[in-house]
Design an enzyme around this catalytic site. Sequence first.
Site, short mmCIF file in Angstrom:
data_model
loop_
_atom_site.label_atom_id
_atom_site.label_comp_id
_atom_site.label_asym_id
_atom_site.label_seq_id
_atom_site.Cartn_x
_atom_site.Cartn_y
_atom_site.Cartn_z
N ARG A 159 0.71 -1.21 0.02
CA ARG A 159 0.05 0.17 -0.09
C ARG A 159 0.88 1.45 -0.11
NH1 ARG A 159 -5.14 -0.25 0.67
NH2 ARG A 159 -5.10 -2.37 1.78
N LEU A 216 -5.76 4.66 0.34
CA LEU A 216 -4.35 5.07 0.18
C LEU A 216 -3.84 5.25 1.61
CD1 LEU A 216 -5.13 7.50 -2.79
CD2 LEU A 216 -4.00 5.32 -2.86
N ASN A 260 -13.93 12.95 -2.23
CA ASN A 260 -14.55 11.46 -2.01
C ASN A 260 -15.92 11.53 -2.05
OD1 ASN A 260 -14.21 8.48 -2.27
ND2 ASN A 260 -14.71 8.80 0.21
N HIS A 273 -19.45 9.14 -1.15
CA HIS A 273 -19.67 7.97 -0.54
C HIS A 273 -21.31 7.79 -0.68
CE1 HIS A 273 -19.05 4.44 2.09
NE2 HIS A 273 -20.18 5.03 2.75
N ASP A 312 -13.55 7.12 4.78
CA ASP A 312 -14.93 7.58 4.88
C ASP A 312 -15.25 8.69 6.06
OD1 ASP A 312 -15.46 6.18 2.54
OD2 ASP A 312 -16.23 4.48 3.71
C1 GAR Z 1 -20.58 5.85 -6.48
O1 GAR Z 1 -21.76 5.64 -5.73
C2 GAR Z 1 -19.68 6.39 -5.26
O2 GAR Z 1 -20.19 7.25 -4.30
C3 GAR Z 1 -19.06 4.99 -4.70
O3 GAR Z 1 -18.86 4.20 -5.92
C4 GAR Z 1 -19.75 4.67 -6.96
C5 GAR Z 1 -19.12 4.81 -8.20
O4 GAR Z 1 -20.04 4.73 -9.55
N1 GAR Z 1 -17.88 5.34 -4.11
C6 GAR Z 1 -17.25 4.17 -3.04
O5 GAR Z 1 -18.07 3.55 -2.86
C7 GAR Z 1 -16.09 4.84 -2.50
N2 GAR Z 1 -16.07 4.03 -1.49
P1 GAR Z 1 -19.51 4.74 -10.69
O6 GAR Z 1 -18.21 3.68 -10.84
O7 GAR Z 1 -20.58 4.43 -11.57
O8 GAR Z 1 -18.93 6.13 -11.10
#
Ligand code: GAR
Length: 193
Positions: free
Chosen positions: A67, A95, A111, A113, A149
Amino acid sequence: MNKRIAVLVSGTGSLLDAMIKDGLPIDLVVADRPCRGIDVVTLSAQPAIPAAVLYRASYGKGLAFKRELYTAWLTDFLERFGIDIVVMAGFMTVLSPMIFEPRHYGGRILNSHPSLLPLFKGDRAVRDALASGVQITGTTIHVATPEVDSGPILAQEEVPILDGDTEGTLHERIKQVERVLYPKTIRAFAAHL
Ligand code: GAR
């Protein structure tokens, strides 16, 4: 907007797609694996956006994944491109703390979430909200910190959970909200940086 923005993806890239359609100037896209986000979305942008896959040695909790080294590689890559703001859009690699240091990208990593943080942290946020029996969930756009998060919240929007919702239908309705809220929030953040 004179800030240089990089978007990090791992999946379908529908948020990245929405940012491009919104007209957000994106200077670089980086993925941690081959995915639709990098293969389809960046190539369909006009003009095409420079894009790179920084492969991991392994995924999941594999011992081969270093990592700290990966984070240093990504950080160096972003800095060489003169990136000011890093936008995680469904980026699924956690990260290590170095990228969040002030001399690198501390305070400049965003980010999204798919829950109303601090509720339902982690990579099963939609499933966990559904299983919990709550009637409302939503999305949170926040400044990312080493703790996953967490970090200062910039925007949140509620999404109701409907009878018969599955993880898929609920996540898609959350993403519909994110596709509008995220580009708007990035613009406001960049304007005040
Ligand atoms: C979104 O819902 C975002 O909030 C989530 O992944 C999805 C991406 O959608 N992010 C996470 O879960 C981060 N931990 P996409 O690949 O269709 O753009």
